[in-house]
Design a protein around this motif. Structure first.
Motif, PDB file in Angstrom:
ATOM      1  N   UNK A 137     -93.564  37.529  58.146  1.00  0.00           N
ATOM      2  CA  UNK A 137     -93.829  38.584  57.167  1.00  0.00           C
ATOM      3  C   UNK A 137     -95.104  38.293  56.390  1.00  0.00           C
ATOM      4  N   UNK A 138     -95.280  37.044  56.011  1.00  0.00           N
ATOM      5  CA  UNK A 138     -96.479  36.648  55.272  1.00  0.00           C
ATOM      6  C   UNK A 138     -97.724  36.847  56.140  1.00  0.00           C
ATOM      7  N   UNK A 139     -97.629  36.462  57.418  1.00  0.00           N
ATOM      8  CA  UNK A 139     -98.758  36.648  58.346  1.00  0.00           C
ATOM      9  C   UNK A 139     -99.178  38.121  58.397  1.00  0.00           C
ATOM     10  N   UNK A 140     -98.188  39.002  58.496  1.00  0.00           N
ATOM     11  CA  UNK A 140     -98.484  40.438  58.571  1.00  0.00           C
ATOM     12  C   UNK A 140     -99.099  40.960  57.289  1.00  0.00           C
ATOM     13  N   UNK A 141     -98.677  40.399  56.175  1.00  0.00           N
ATOM     14  CA  UNK A 141     -99.183  40.854  54.882  1.00  0.00           C
ATOM     15  C   UNK A 141    -100.608  40.374  54.639  1.00  0.00           C
ATOM     16  N   UNK A 142    -100.957  39.259  55.237  1.00  0.00           N
ATOM     17  CA  UNK A 142    -102.260  38.660  54.972  1.00  0.00           C
ATOM     18  C   UNK A 142    -103.337  39.103  55.949  1.00  0.00           C
ATOM     19  N   UNK A 143    -102.972  39.867  56.983  1.00  0.00           N
ATOM     20  CA  UNK A 143    -103.962  40.206  57.999  1.00  0.00           C
ATOM     21  C   UNK A 143    -104.968  41.248  57.528  1.00  0.00           C
ATOM     22  N   UNK A 144    -104.628  41.977  56.465  1.00  0.00           N
ATOM     23  CA  UNK A 144    -105.514  43.041  55.978  1.00  0.00           C
ATOM     24  C   UNK A 144    -105.214  43.258  54.495  1.00  0.00           C
ATOM     25  N   UNK A 145    -106.266  43.357  53.679  1.00  0.00           N
ATOM     26  CA  UNK A 145    -106.048  43.531  52.239  1.00  0.00           C
ATOM     27  C   UNK A 145    -105.376  44.859  51.911  1.00  0.00           C
ATOM     28  N   UNK A 146    -105.443  45.818  52.847  1.00  0.00           N
ATOM     29  CA  UNK A 146    -104.818  47.117  52.615  1.00  0.00           C
ATOM     30  C   UNK A 146    -103.361  47.180  53.083  1.00  0.00           C
ATOM     31  N   UNK A 147    -102.852  46.099  53.667  1.00  0.00           N
ATOM     32  CA  UNK A 147    -101.426  46.027  53.971  1.00  0.00           C
ATOM     33  C   UNK A 147    -100.727  45.595  52.686  1.00  0.00           C
ATOM     34  N   UNK A 148     -99.970  46.501  52.110  1.00  0.00           N
ATOM     35  CA  UNK A 148     -99.323  46.198  50.832  1.00  0.00           C
ATOM     36  C   UNK A 148     -97.905  45.721  50.965  1.00  0.00           C
ATOM     37  N   UNK A 149     -97.303  45.977  52.147  1.00  0.00           N
ATOM     38  CA  UNK A 149     -95.887  45.673  52.353  1.00  0.00           C
ATOM     39  C   UNK A 149     -95.663  45.355  53.825  1.00  0.00           C
ATOM     40  N   UNK A 150     -94.838  44.347  54.085  1.00  0.00           N
ATOM     41  CA  UNK A 150     -94.458  44.046  55.469  1.00  0.00           C
ATOM     42  C   UNK A 150     -92.939  43.966  55.571  1.00  0.00           C
ATOM     43  N   UNK A 151     -92.445  44.237  56.772  1.00  0.00           N
ATOM     44  CA  UNK A 151     -91.011  44.197  57.028  1.00  0.00           C
ATOM     45  C   UNK A 151     -90.776  43.752  58.466  1.00  0.00           C
ATOM     46  N   UNK A 152     -89.505  43.548  58.814  1.00  0.00           N
ATOM     47  CA  UNK A 152     -89.211  43.022  60.138  1.00  0.00           C
ATOM     48  C   UNK A 152     -88.064  43.715  60.835  1.00  0.00           C
ATOM     49  N   UNK A 153     -87.627  43.109  61.911  1.00  0.00           N
ATOM     50  CA  UNK A 153     -86.546  43.632  62.743  1.00  0.00           C
ATOM     51  C   UNK A 153     -85.197  43.257  62.127  1.00  0.00           C
ATOM     52  N   UNK A 154     -84.336  44.243  61.943  1.00  0.00           N
ATOM     53  CA  UNK A 154     -83.024  44.009  61.344  1.00  0.00           C
ATOM     54  C   UNK A 154     -81.947  44.329  62.370  1.00  0.00           C
ATOM     55  N   UNK A 155     -81.150  43.326  62.708  1.00  0.00           N
ATOM     56  CA  UNK A 155     -80.083  43.474  63.685  1.00  0.00           C
ATOM     57  C   UNK A 155     -78.729  43.485  62.986  1.00  0.00           C
ATOM     58  N   UNK A 156     -77.742  44.013  63.683  1.00  0.00           N
ATOM     59  CA  UNK A 156     -76.378  44.084  63.154  1.00  0.00           C
ATOM     60  C   UNK A 156     -75.753  42.691  63.142  1.00  0.00           C
TER      61      UNK A 156
END
Length: 298
Positions: free
Chosen positions: A105-124
């Motif tokens: 999640x941190x990697x995704x958030x840091x890849x671009x200054x315009x990415x304000x929020x990241x999320x992931x895969x949620x399984x049951x």
């Protein structure tokens, strides 16, 4: 990748789930985080039990009142910002996580200054091959946020990182700078739709949302509210969808907006008929209560 992350867990009468969530989070591989548990005015012994079991290792605070999902999380967000958090993770207390979920999640958030929020895969949680959420989109024709690939087997979905328009409040990693700029979660909903509203607000401010399927958690579906579509969920989803529609009606043309309203009320009638056939008068009462609440508040 060493920015401080404050992880916020909101507890309401669910101390067993919260303790299990904390135990899972304690095993993650990210090395700069804190856990903040907000008790949202539980009516059982949650606060006392959590205090005896977790207070020495983590931060436990009282919300002061049960003001709903957004209110309780906002109490935690404020505390985190005051403590210097650079990123804030909102995650449901009825979840279990993979050890590296936060790193991704941190990697995704840091890849671009315009990415304000990241999320992931949620399984049951109860069927870990079954998808509950694999990214999401806001449908502006019907005014709701929907889950991509919900109900599918994990083997049948595309595991690719991408931009999306809707992240569920079950899992959100948010930049503190974004929260300071656009504000916290909207509190007028009490339960449901605050996440859809926040995503709309975030994107209106020019930020994007990134979904990373390498970040995996498991959700005990509907542990907080009972059955998957409990009377509680029927009531608040009904009330809040109308509220969300009225708040964001400028997103579409007047014709589209009125078509959406007609669609909404027609589908509510169909729901009532289905509830009647299933002898679920409790859900009929809940739906009517949701409609009444919205009418009284406007």
């Amino acid at each position: 990748m060493n920015k401080k992350v404050s992880i916020i867990l909101l507890n309401y009468n669910g101390y067993n789930d919260t303790i299990e969530a904390v135990e899972s989070l304690e095993k993650i591989k990210y090395n700069n985080y804190e856990i903040i548990i907000v008790d949202n005015e539980s009516t059982n012994d949650s606060y006392e039990i959590l205090k005896s079991k977790l207070n020495k290792k983590h931060t436990l605070i009282k919300s002061g009142k049960n003001g709903g999902f957004a209110y309780g999380n906002n109490v935690g967000i404020k505390h985190a910002l005051e403590g210097g958090a650079e990123y804030i993770l909102l995650i449901n207390n009825d979840t279990e996580v993979e050890p590296e979920f936060l790193n991704y999640l941190v990697e995704s958030l840091e890849e671009d200054e315009k990415v304000g929020l990241s999320t992931g895969l949620i399984l049951n949680y109860y069927n870990k091959e079954k998808v509950w959420y694999a990214g999401g989109e806001i449908n502006w024709d019907k005014f709701y946020g929907y889950h991509i690939d919900e109900g599918k087997n994990i083997k049948h979905i595309i595991m690719k990182e991408k931009f999306i328009t809707f992240a569920t409040g079950c899992l959100m990693l948010i930049k503190s700078s974004v929260l300071k700029e656009i504000g916290f979660l909207p509190e007028e909903y009490f339960m449901y739709y605050e996440d859809v509203d926040f995503c709309a607000k975030l994107q209106k401010a020019g930020y994007s949302i990134r979904y990373n399927p390498k970040s995996i958690i498991y959700h005990k579906i509907s542990a907080a509210s009972g059955e998957e579509e409990s009377p509680f969920a029927v009531e608040w989803n009904t009330r809040n969808r109308l509220r969300f529609m009225k708040k964001y009606k400028s997103k579409v043309s007047k014709t589209k907006y009125y078509k959406s309203l007609i669609y909404f009320y027609v589908t509510r009638i169909i729901k009532i008929i289905n509830y009647l056939l299933k002898r679920r008068r409790d859900k009929i009462r809940a739906l009517i209560k949701g409609l009444s609440k919205n009418a009284l508040e406007n």
